[in-house]
Write an enzyme that holds these catalytic residues in place. Sequence first.
Site, PDB file in Angstrom:
ATOM      1  N   ASN A 122       0.862  -1.186   0.000  1.00 35.63           N
ATOM      2  CA  ASN A 122       0.000   0.000   0.000  1.00 35.63           C
ATOM      3  C   ASN A 122       0.896   1.233   0.000  1.00 35.63           C
ATOM      4  OD1 ASN A 122      -1.818   2.032   0.430  1.00 35.63           O
ATOM      5  ND2 ASN A 122      -2.475   1.354   2.469  1.00 35.63           N
ATOM      6  N   TRP A 123       1.009   1.845  -1.164  1.00 32.99           N
ATOM      7  CA  TRP A 123       1.921   2.991  -1.296  1.00 32.99           C
ATOM      8  C   TRP A 123       1.352   4.258  -0.663  1.00 32.99           C
ATOM      9  CZ3 TRP A 123       4.267   2.897  -6.985  1.00 32.99           C
ATOM     10  CH2 TRP A 123       5.042   1.740  -7.122  1.00 32.99           C
ATOM     11  N   LYS A 124       0.095   4.237  -0.274  1.00 32.84           N
ATOM     12  CA  LYS A 124      -0.569   5.410   0.322  1.00 32.84           C
ATOM     13  C   LYS A 124      -0.321   6.638  -0.575  1.00 32.84           C
ATOM     14  CE  LYS A 124      -0.317   3.196   4.795  1.00 32.84           C
ATOM     15  NZ  LYS A 124      -0.260   3.312   6.244  1.00 32.84           N
ATOM     16  N   HIS A 142      -9.752   1.306   4.939  1.00 29.77           N
ATOM     17  CA  HIS A 142      -8.444   1.427   5.604  1.00 29.77           C
ATOM     18  C   HIS A 142      -8.605   2.430   6.756  1.00 29.77           C
ATOM     19  CE1 HIS A 142      -4.307   2.535   6.401  1.00 29.77           C
ATOM     20  NE2 HIS A 142      -3.952   1.405   5.804  1.00 29.77           N
ATOM     21  N   GLU A 171      -5.401  -4.947  10.553  1.00 25.53           N
ATOM     22  CA  GLU A 171      -4.393  -3.916  10.784  1.00 25.53           C
ATOM     23  C   GLU A 171      -4.697  -3.193  12.097  1.00 25.53           C
ATOM     24  OE1 GLU A 171      -2.469  -2.548   6.848  1.00 25.53           O
ATOM     25  OE2 GLU A 171      -4.298  -1.402   7.046  1.00 25.53           O
ATOM     26  N   GLY A 187       2.519   2.173  11.118  1.00 28.74           N
ATOM     27  CA  GLY A 187       3.534   3.224  11.063  1.00 28.74           C
ATOM     28  C   GLY A 187       4.271   3.470  12.374  1.00 28.74           C
ATOM     29  N   SER A 238       3.327  -2.158  10.407  1.00 27.30           N
ATOM     30  CA  SER A 238       4.765  -2.239  10.708  1.00 27.30           C
ATOM     31  C   SER A 238       5.408  -3.564  10.306  1.00 27.30           C
ATOM     32  CB  SER A 238       5.019  -1.957  12.195  1.00 27.30           C
ATOM     33  OG  SER A 238       4.673  -0.624  12.495  1.00 27.30           O
ATOM     34  N   GLY A 251       4.989   1.362   4.856  1.00 29.17           N
ATOM     35  CA  GLY A 251       6.336   1.940   4.769  1.00 29.17           C
ATOM     36  C   GLY A 251       7.365   1.058   4.067  1.00 29.17           C
TER      37      GLY A 251
HETATM   38  P1  13P Z   1       2.945   0.424   7.767  1.00 33.62           P
HETATM   39  O1  13P Z   1       3.460  -0.852   7.161  1.00 33.62           O
HETATM   40  O2  13P Z   1       3.695   1.641   7.333  1.00 33.62           O
HETATM   41  O3  13P Z   1       2.808   0.301   9.245  1.00 33.62           O
HETATM   42  O4  13P Z   1       1.462   0.644   7.184  1.00 33.62           O
HETATM   43  C1  13P Z   1       0.556  -0.395   7.280  1.00 33.62           C
HETATM   44  C2  13P Z   1      -0.645  -0.053   6.483  1.00 33.62           C
HETATM   45  O5  13P Z   1      -1.401   0.837   6.835  1.00 33.62           O
HETATM   46  C3  13P Z   1      -0.877  -0.811   5.248  1.00 33.62           C
HETATM   47  O6  13P Z   1      -2.137  -0.584   4.739  1.00 33.62           O
END
Ligand code: 13P
Length: 242
Positions: A6-8, A91, A160, A166, A200, A222
């Site tokens: 997930n590149w957000k 999400h 999640e 994060g 994470s 991340g």
């Molecule tokens: P991180 O891997 O940065 O904690 O993010 C998780 C996430 O929200 C994936 O959708």
Amino acid sequence: MLIAGNWKMNLKYEDIINFKDIIFDFKLDNRVEMAIFPQFPLLYFAKKNLSDHNIKIGAQACSAHLKGAYTGDVSVEIISDIGCKYCLVGHSERREFHNETNDFVKKASTLLLTKNIVPIICVGESLEIRNKKVTNQFIKNQIRECVPDKISSNLIIAYEPLWAIGTGIIPNYEEIFNIHNVILNELSYIENLKVIYGGSVNNENCSKIFELKTVHGALIGGSSLKFKDFLAIYKSAVKQII
Ligand code: 13P
């Protein structure tokens, strides 16, 4: 298994090309799927450049309406036309910043299924819920309110925990195993259901996560932005299968 990045709201066109270059001589294993979720304007470009490499593309969100006067929203119709296989729904960042409720998640997921897009429904508890020790009940409730009625296949749940996103902190492995188990039991009527873990996930903790029998992959934020780490996580998933 599914390894999903997930590149957000990160990375650009040039990063798709960089990713394509890195993936050029990387051998995917047909038992472990790789998918990336770039920002909307990159989806078509990503699909064109990466589908020859068998990398699946997914959207990060969608509207709960098919078409109409919803400025700024994106229809499942377009996501389907582009050739996306997946779409994230609910999400925690969408729930927090865009008011996506369980009711919204159910409507959007139902619409996605009509276009043969697999919804990846995100669930997870806050630290407050965890500290009250009511996580299982909270997750069961989210599942009941988010999962479309009459669904029999084509669904992924991403567990999640909000406090793990994060932060570099993850639940202990037994907790992940148990909550995934609760989800699997709750949805045992769904064929080929996958429950993937997010929050994470990195190069160091991934192999222990993939060892858990109730984990069918990961949704990675991340660490998916650092392509070498993302591929290392993918390799770790493959190792687990062998
Ligand atoms: P991180 O891997 O940065 O904690 O993010 C998780 C996430 O929200 C994936 O959708």
